[in-house]
Write a protein that holds these residues in place. Structure first.
Motif, PDB file in Angstrom:
ATOM      1  N   PRO A  95       3.023   3.294   3.651  1.00  0.00           N
ATOM      2  CA  PRO A  95       2.284   4.302   3.128  1.00  0.00           C
ATOM      3  C   PRO A  95       2.397   5.643   3.337  1.00  0.00           C
ATOM      4  N   ASP A  96       2.530   6.653   2.328  1.00  0.00           N
ATOM      5  CA  ASP A  96       2.278   8.070   2.849  1.00  0.00           C
ATOM      6  C   ASP A  96       0.744   7.924   3.137  1.00  0.00           C
ATOM      7  N   ILE A  97       0.448   9.185   4.130  1.00  0.00           N
ATOM      8  CA  ILE A  97      -0.873   9.514   4.589  1.00  0.00           C
ATOM      9  C   ILE A  97      -1.291  10.712   4.480  1.00  0.00           C
ATOM     10  N   LEU A  98      -2.544  10.910   4.114  1.00  0.00           N
ATOM     11  CA  LEU A  98      -3.087  12.419   4.235  1.00  0.00           C
ATOM     12  C   LEU A  98      -4.480  11.967   4.743  1.00  0.00           C
ATOM     13  N   PHE A  99      -4.605  13.088   5.782  1.00  0.00           N
ATOM     14  CA  PHE A  99      -5.898  12.843   6.709  1.00  0.00           C
ATOM     15  C   PHE A  99      -6.449  14.123   6.935  1.00  0.00           C
ATOM     16  N   LEU A 107       0.925  -1.210   0.165  1.00  0.00           N
ATOM     17  CA  LEU A 107      -0.023  -0.072  -0.084  1.00  0.00           C
ATOM     18  C   LEU A 107       0.810   1.056  -0.118  1.00  0.00           C
ATOM     19  N   ASP A 108       0.571   2.070  -0.946  1.00  0.00           N
ATOM     20  CA  ASP A 108       1.382   3.363  -1.024  1.00  0.00           C
ATOM     21  C   ASP A 108       1.072   4.714  -0.547  1.00  0.00           C
ATOM     22  N   LEU A 109      -0.409   4.676  -0.787  1.00  0.00           N
ATOM     23  CA  LEU A 109      -0.898   6.022  -0.204  1.00  0.00           C
ATOM     24  C   LEU A 109      -2.174   5.875   0.397  1.00  0.00           C
ATOM     25  N   ILE A 110      -2.679   6.726   1.519  1.00  0.00           N
ATOM     26  CA  ILE A 110      -4.010   6.521   2.114  1.00  0.00           C
ATOM     27  C   ILE A 110      -4.348   7.794   2.146  1.00  0.00           C
ATOM     28  N   VAL A 111      -5.757   8.006   1.863  1.00  0.00           N
ATOM     29  CA  VAL A 111      -6.153   9.445   1.905  1.00  0.00           C
ATOM     30  C   VAL A 111      -7.532   9.223   2.806  1.00  0.00           C
ATOM     31  N   LEU A 112      -7.865   9.990   3.827  1.00  0.00           N
ATOM     32  CA  LEU A 112      -8.815   9.984   4.645  1.00  0.00           C
ATOM     33  C   LEU A 112      -9.653  11.230   4.903  1.00  0.00           C
ATOM     34  N   ASP A 113     -10.894  11.435   4.533  1.00  0.00           N
ATOM     35  CA  ASP A 113     -11.770  12.496   5.047  1.00  0.00           C
ATOM     36  C   ASP A 113     -12.996  11.815   5.465  1.00  0.00           C
ATOM     37  N   ILE A 114     -12.932  11.453   6.777  1.00  0.00           N
ATOM     38  CA  ILE A 114     -14.302  10.492   6.926  1.00  0.00           C
ATOM     39  C   ILE A 114     -14.824  10.983   8.377  1.00  0.00           C
ATOM     40  N   TYR A 139       6.161   7.944  11.930  1.00  0.00           N
ATOM     41  CA  TYR A 139       5.851   8.764  10.761  1.00  0.00           C
ATOM     42  C   TYR A 139       6.041  10.480  11.307  1.00  0.00           C
ATOM     43  N   GLU A 140       6.496  11.190  10.251  1.00  0.00           N
ATOM     44  CA  GLU A 140       6.606  12.680  10.582  1.00  0.00           C
ATOM     45  C   GLU A 140       5.379  13.307  10.192  1.00  0.00           C
ATOM     46  N   LEU A 141       4.857  14.139  10.887  1.00  0.00           N
ATOM     47  CA  LEU A 141       3.542  14.675  10.628  1.00  0.00           C
ATOM     48  C   LEU A 141       3.622  16.348  10.258  1.00  0.00           C
ATOM     49  N   MET A 187      -3.729  17.007   7.195  1.00  0.00           N
ATOM     50  CA  MET A 187      -2.275  16.736   7.739  1.00  0.00           C
ATOM     51  C   MET A 187      -1.829  15.710   6.768  1.00  0.00           C
ATOM     52  N   VAL A 188      -0.505  15.599   6.658  1.00  0.00           N
ATOM     53  CA  VAL A 188       0.327  14.778   5.859  1.00  0.00           C
ATOM     54  C   VAL A 188       1.319  14.141   6.847  1.00  0.00           C
ATOM     55  N   ALA A 189       1.447  12.717   6.638  1.00  0.00           N
ATOM     56  CA  ALA A 189       2.178  11.843   7.377  1.00  0.00           C
ATOM     57  C   ALA A 189       3.103  10.917   6.519  1.00  0.00           C
ATOM     58  N   VAL A 190       4.513  11.249   6.588  1.00  0.00           N
ATOM     59  CA  VAL A 190       5.197  10.637   5.835  1.00  0.00           C
ATOM     60  C   VAL A 190       6.321   9.892   6.759  1.00  0.00           C
ATOM     61  N   LYS A 191       7.069   8.779   6.043  1.00  0.00           N
ATOM     62  CA  LYS A 191       8.353   8.353   7.021  1.00  0.00           C
ATOM     63  C   LYS A 191       9.740   8.679   6.415  1.00  0.00           C
ATOM     64  N   ASP A 192       9.360   9.564   5.120  1.00  0.00           N
ATOM     65  CA  ASP A 192      10.697  10.092   4.497  1.00  0.00           C
ATOM     66  C   ASP A 192      10.544  11.598   4.085  1.00  0.00           C
ATOM     67  N   ALA A 193      10.708  12.322   5.187  1.00  0.00           N
ATOM     68  CA  ALA A 193      10.492  13.952   4.849  1.00  0.00           C
ATOM     69  C   ALA A 193      11.382  14.559   3.778  1.00  0.00           C
ATOM     70  N   SER A 194      12.233  13.868   3.354  1.00  0.00           N
ATOM     71  CA  SER A 194      12.977  14.364   2.368  1.00  0.00           C
ATOM     72  C   SER A 194      12.267  14.452   1.042  1.00  0.00           C
ATOM     73  N   VAL A 195      11.034  13.890   0.883  1.00  0.00           N
ATOM     74  CA  VAL A 195      10.244  14.081  -0.392  1.00  0.00           C
ATOM     75  C   VAL A 195       9.786  15.812  -0.616  1.00  0.00           C
ATOM     76  N   PHE A 196       9.805  16.377   0.524  1.00  0.00           N
ATOM     77  CA  PHE A 196       9.461  17.726   0.631  1.00  0.00           C
ATOM     78  C   PHE A 196      10.677  18.652   0.632  1.00  0.00           C
ATOM     79  N   ASP A 197      11.891  18.212   0.183  1.00  0.00           N
ATOM     80  CA  ASP A 197      13.135  19.099   0.197  1.00  0.00           C
ATOM     81  C   ASP A 197      13.301  19.378  -1.386  1.00  0.00           C
TER      82      ASP A 197
END
Length: 354
Positions: free
Chosen positions: A246-250, A216-223, A277-279, A315-325
């Protein structure tokens, strides 16, 4: 002039699509001219005028600048602000920066789970991005009418990689829920088996196992408050190491998440940080607003301005925050994630101003 005469005039405008479009353009010009600090002109003045031009069961069609076409029922702020977009052909349907970051995260995704897919305002964009690599979007939407619109929008855009599902995401696969509230504001409550309008729950892990999906690569939650339960139901995936989890947006909302002692101390944040995760809070308009060319602004978990009336944000939760560099993102501190045109610019406007 009587109220009935005014309503008759609005009905006449509504009956002529060209007149209606012209009226909306004039309303938007008025909105800009009378903008007043501290007054939400859209919610208090202009929005209700545009609402009067549409019925709840009316299907509206609108196309984005990238060619994606949506059909949607006019029964939410999402629909209204999409109709009132500037430019008339925008690059997103709802929440500009959320739409952009989801497409960005989808570029490295193949298997995506969405809880609260609605008519596909984000799901369609994600599915379009992952389609070339054989990716699939598992889109959960218990509202039957909105799920039908999601299916319709997949067809309109030639997408065959969306799997619409009627279950509710939860921390078990044996509970019965029902939706309480209207349309996009509806939240899930436990109900008796066999109840009218009830639906079954399922965990993300159980669903993917049954579907033969082991990554699983991405979870998106608005519930609407069920985010914690849904994430617990995906815990085996969340426990995987960086590069596999997975990366997560919730969404978080003060109605459902008590952040009075700090967002970092809430059970939801502690659950995710406990899994490595880093949030970040995502700064965005809860609307359709043109932010083309602007960086995506993220606030680290411990530096989020949370004061004000009860509100929610993504919010966004990732384990590799370098994706935002990179230059697509801007890390900022001590500002609000809630972008609001009528509030203090230092806290509620994008860095650099509107």
């Amino acid at each position: 002039m009587s109220d009935e005469k005014a309503l008759s005039s609005l009905r006449q405008l509504a009956a002529e699509p060209a007149w209606r479009s012209a009226f909306i353009r004039q309303i938007l010009a008025l909105e800009a001219e009378i903008a007043t600090p501290g007054v939400d002109i859209r919610e208090e003045v202009t929005g209700p005028l545009v609402d009067a031009l549409f019925d709840d069961d009316q299907v509206v069609r609108k196309t984005l600048s990238n060619g994606v076409t949506f059909e949607f029922l006019y029964r939410s702020k999402i629909a209204r602000d999409f109709v009132m977009s500037q430019p008339e052909t925008p690059d997103h349907a709802w929440e500009p920066q959320t739409s952009r970051i989801l497409v960005d995260l989808a570029r490295r995704a193949k298997q995506v789970v969405i809880g609260g897919a609605y008519f596909g305002d984000h799901a369609i964009l994600i599915a379009r991005e992952v389609a070339a690599g054989g990716g699939v979007v598992h889109a959960f939407e218990p509202n039957n009418e909105q799920r039908a619109m999601l299916q319709r929008n997949a067809e309109l855009n030639g997408l065959t990689n969306i799997r619409p599902r009627s279950e509710g995401l939860w921390d078990d696969s044996s509970t019965n829920l029902k939706l309480v509230g209207y349309d996009s504001f509806a939240s899930a409550e436990v109900t008796a088996e066999g109840a009218d309008d009830g639906f079954r729950t399922i965990t993300i892990s159980d669903y993917l196992a049954a579907a033969g999906v082991n990554a699983l690569d991405l979870i998106v939650l608005d519930i609407e408050g069920a985010e914690m339960a849904a994430l617990k139901g995906a815990e085996p995936f969340l426990a995987q190491p960086k590069g596999e989890a997975p990366d997560i947006l919730f969404e978080v909302h003060r109605h459902y998440v008590d952040w009075s002692v700090g967002l970092e101390n809430t059970p939801l944040a502690r659950f995710l940080t406990g899994h490595g995760y880093e949030l970040f809070a995502l700064r965005d308009f809860n609307s359709n607003y043109d932010l083309a060319g602007r960086p995506i602004e993220l606030i680290p978990l411990g530096a989020i301005h949370l004061e004000g009336p009860p509100h929610g944000f993504n919010m966004v939760a990732v384990k590799d925050a370098s994706v935002f560099d990179n230059d697509r993102y801007l890390i900022c501190r001590d500002v609000s994630p809630k972008l609001l045109r009528h509030k203090d610019p230092a806290l509620h406007h994008p860095i650099g101003g509107l």
